[in-house]
Design an enzyme around this catalytic site. Sequence first.
Site, PDB file in Angstrom:
ATOM      1  N   GLU A   1      -5.999  -8.714   0.080  1.00  0.00           N
ATOM      2  CA  GLU A   1      -6.704  -8.548   1.356  1.00  0.00           C
ATOM      3  C   GLU A   1      -8.167  -8.245   1.076  1.00  0.00           C
ATOM      4  OE1 GLU A   1      -5.210  -5.472   3.888  1.00  0.00           O
ATOM      5  OE2 GLU A   1      -3.151  -6.222   3.878  1.00  0.00           O
TER       6      GLU A   1
ATOM      7  N   GLU B   1       0.804  -1.222   0.000  1.00  0.00           N
ATOM      8  CA  GLU B   1       0.000   0.000   0.000  1.00  0.00           C
ATOM      9  C   GLU B   1       0.839   1.276   0.000  1.00  0.00           C
ATOM     10  OE1 GLU B   1      -2.916  -0.227   3.125  1.00  0.00           O
ATOM     11  OE2 GLU B   1      -4.131  -1.692   2.043  1.00  0.00           O
TER      12      GLU B   1
END
Length: 370
Positions: A272, A127
């Site tokens: 995720e 991220e």
Amino acid sequence: MASFFARTRRFSLVSLFLLELFTINLIPTTDAQIGICYGMMGNNLPPANEVIALYKANNIKRMRLYDPNQPALNALRDSGIELILGIPNSDLQTLATNQDSARQWVQRNVLNFYPSVKIKYIAVGNEVSPVGGSSWLAQYVLPATQNVYQAIRAQGLHDQIKVTTAIDMTLIGNSFPPSKGSFRSDVRSYLDPFIGYLVYAGAPLLVNVYPYFSHIGNPRDISLPYALFTSPGVMVQDGPNGYQNLFDAMLDSVHAALDNTGIGWVNVVVSESGWPSDGGSATSYDNARIYLDNLIRHVGKGTPRRPWATEAYLFAMFDENQKSPELEKHFGVFYPNKQKKYPFGFGGERRDGEIVEGDFNGTVSLKSDM
């Protein structure tokens, strides 16, 4: 390697369409495409060897490890569990600026374990965004990835182990309708060269996809049933594609964003996805159970844009009592005492909107630094 992006051809829309049709025949359409993220931010969690024994006891065949946790890697030997091996964001600068460091990292954390540990992907950072709090790290993601790739390639393992990174949905500028998905204009200079690398290396892009956060961020326009896979019918019609759940719409907006760059075809792995059972808006045991159960049984169908099985990893293995804010403590699929929180499984049938409980059968990922 310096010429990889120059060698990447720009695909016409027709080429992309034909390539996707061809790829449908290459990707296995199995129902065992689910993973579960296992975090270690708790003071009451079992040791890694017991957790991996828990995977095996539940027929869990995949894992994501966010850093090269040595006890976990040792426990994984000869387990048959496929692994996403992560490189923490804190290591990106060193690996980007020093090829020897990348070679040493690969020797220590890959070659010392492979093939007895079935490393499938290496995720270089998680991220990182050029417009977020990690913006200073963005300059290191591609060179770190290239250096690790070169170290893997030097061992002749580049076809077995794919080197990539994980992004989140904040890099998407437009997601509605899904076919018009595009990346933010202010991240294109970061992403386009990386996409070119992925095309060159034949590696997937890892994406963290959370309908939960999209719903609570805009509950007026994004209904809870749409986010939970329980809408009674199509909620979004996008040309020939109808969307009955938010997960598919979000994922296809990423597929479209990749295709619409014109750089080349890239597969997507959902690294995720989850729903908290407490601690925030729209959090409850039932909401989390319904979302996770439906996601597990849905990913084998793929999305309207890419109708083959999606490889996806649930977040997370355990409730973690040292995370914050409060809702971050309640994403677990198992309790810290190794008891299942939810009785969901593969192959269940929905009756009158209810989820039929079944035996758990999935894939796990280890998360120790997030």
